[in-house]
Scaffold this motif. Structure first.
Motif, mmCIF file in Angstrom:
data_model
loop_
_atom_site.group_PDB
_atom_site.id
_atom_site.type_symbol
_atom_site.label_atom_id
_atom_site.label_comp_id
_atom_site.label_asym_id
_atom_site.label_seq_id
_atom_site.Cartn_x
_atom_site.Cartn_y
_atom_site.Cartn_z
ATOM 1 N N ARG A 9 -5.426 5.356 -6.145
ATOM 2 C CA ARG A 9 -6.103 4.090 -6.454
ATOM 3 C C ARG A 9 -7.476 4.410 -7.035
ATOM 4 N N LEU A 10 -7.685 4.039 -8.289
ATOM 5 C CA LEU A 10 -8.968 4.262 -8.961
ATOM 6 C C LEU A 10 -9.747 2.953 -8.976
ATOM 7 N N THR A 11 -10.953 3.007 -8.464
ATOM 8 C CA THR A 11 -11.845 1.845 -8.473
ATOM 9 C C THR A 11 -13.079 2.202 -9.284
ATOM 10 N N SER A 48 -9.673 0.312 -13.576
ATOM 11 C CA SER A 48 -9.365 0.194 -12.152
ATOM 12 C C SER A 48 -7.898 -0.172 -11.986
ATOM 13 N N LEU A 54 -14.469 -0.634 -16.451
ATOM 14 C CA LEU A 54 -14.065 -1.475 -15.319
ATOM 15 C C LEU A 54 -12.566 -1.738 -15.343
ATOM 16 N N ASN A 71 0.806 -1.220 0.000
ATOM 17 C CA ASN A 71 0.000 0.000 0.000
ATOM 18 C C ASN A 71 0.840 1.272 0.000
ATOM 19 N N THR A 113 -16.696 0.972 -10.587
ATOM 20 C CA THR A 113 -17.722 -0.041 -10.245
ATOM 21 C C THR A 113 -18.822 -0.097 -11.295
ATOM 22 N N VAL A 118 -13.338 6.427 -6.128
ATOM 23 C CA VAL A 118 -14.302 5.415 -6.555
ATOM 24 C C VAL A 118 -15.286 6.091 -7.502
ATOM 25 N N LEU A 140 -3.991 -4.176 -10.291
ATOM 26 C CA LEU A 140 -3.711 -5.012 -9.125
ATOM 27 C C LEU A 140 -3.083 -6.342 -9.522
ATOM 28 N N THR A 193 -15.008 6.159 -17.881
ATOM 29 C CA THR A 193 -14.250 5.068 -17.274
ATOM 30 C C THR A 193 -14.867 3.706 -17.561
ATOM 31 N N HIS A 215 -7.566 7.837 -3.093
ATOM 32 C CA HIS A 215 -8.462 6.782 -3.558
ATOM 33 C C HIS A 215 -9.690 7.433 -4.185
#
Lengths: 115, 112
Positions: B108-110, B87, B84, A41, B112, B12, B39, B82, B10
């Motif tokens: 960190r890009l999430t 991410s 999926l 992290n 959904t 989202v 990831l 964006t 982060h």
């Protein structure tokens, strides 16, 4: 084309024993080579870099790497592992000495250090 | 020691939405980059930027992506719609006079 191959995806050592993380590169030019470390992290931290000076490069936290042109290798070593060394390590090549070229990353080696 | 900063840490967002990732490079640096790390995968080059122009971009950097340096300090990466698969962790980098690339802590890009 330039590429980097990290020969081990996972390495596990005991605290106090030597560390060896292996890296081979392919480059059409005289490359710059780097090792970066990424703790969980966290961002990426430069450990050391080779840019055509001495072939044995010393970095932070006791790490060093040797550039061997004949073997196209740039392996990372440390004489004695510490628990805090547990992290992901990336071998990186930049196509030419110095300059502003993009960095090309290897897939990474996850180093585990056991008590 | 000077450092590269990135905001937010982060983000989202829902698929199809626009996102802007922000970076403040080290002052007096002239070259800037974006990289991303999906990831569990390797870090990949997206784009390099110099003198208010894109110097090089990868195949990943398609028409949905854009970069700009609107005010001489911030350096932004925009993703228009964006997906999926966008991410990932996105790293901003600035290049020092010794040609050392300084990485920011990442966003960190999430999606959904």
């Amino acid at each position: 084309a330039q590429s980097v191959t990290q020969l081990d995806s996972h390495v596990s050592v005991s605290e106090g024993t030597p560390v060896l993380l292996r890296c081979n590169y392919s480059s059409s030019y005289s490359p710059s080579l780097f090792w970066y470390v990424q703790h969980p992290n966290k961002g990426l931290q430069l450990l050391l870099k080779y840019t055509s000076a001495a072939t044995l490069v010393k970095g932070i936290n006791g790490f060093e790497a040797e550039f061997k042109k004949s073997e196209t290798s740039f392996h990372l070593t440390k004489p004695s592992a510490h628990m805090s060394d547990a992290a992901e390590y990336f071998c990186v090549v930049s196509p030419a000495m110095g300059g502003y070229n993009k960095l090309i990353f290897g897939a990474g080696t996850r180093l585990a250090v056991h008590p | 020691e000077p450092e590269v900063t990135q905001t937010p840490s982060h983000q989202v967002t829902q698929m199809g939405q626009e996102v802007i990732l922000r970076c403040v490079p080290i002052s007096n640096h002239l070259y800037f980059y974006w990289y991303r790390q999906i990831l569990g995968q390797k870090v990949e080059f997206l784009v390099s930027f110099y003198n208010n122009e894109i110097s090089e971009k990868s195949e990943i950097f398609d028409d949905q992506f854009s970069v700009e340096r609107p005010d001489g300090s911030n350096f932004t990466l925009k993703i228009r719609s964006t997906k999926l698969e966008d991410s990932a962790m996105y790293f901003c980098v600035s290049l020092g006079v010794s040609y050392e690339q300084y990485f920011g802590p990442g966003t960190r890009l999430t999606v959904t």
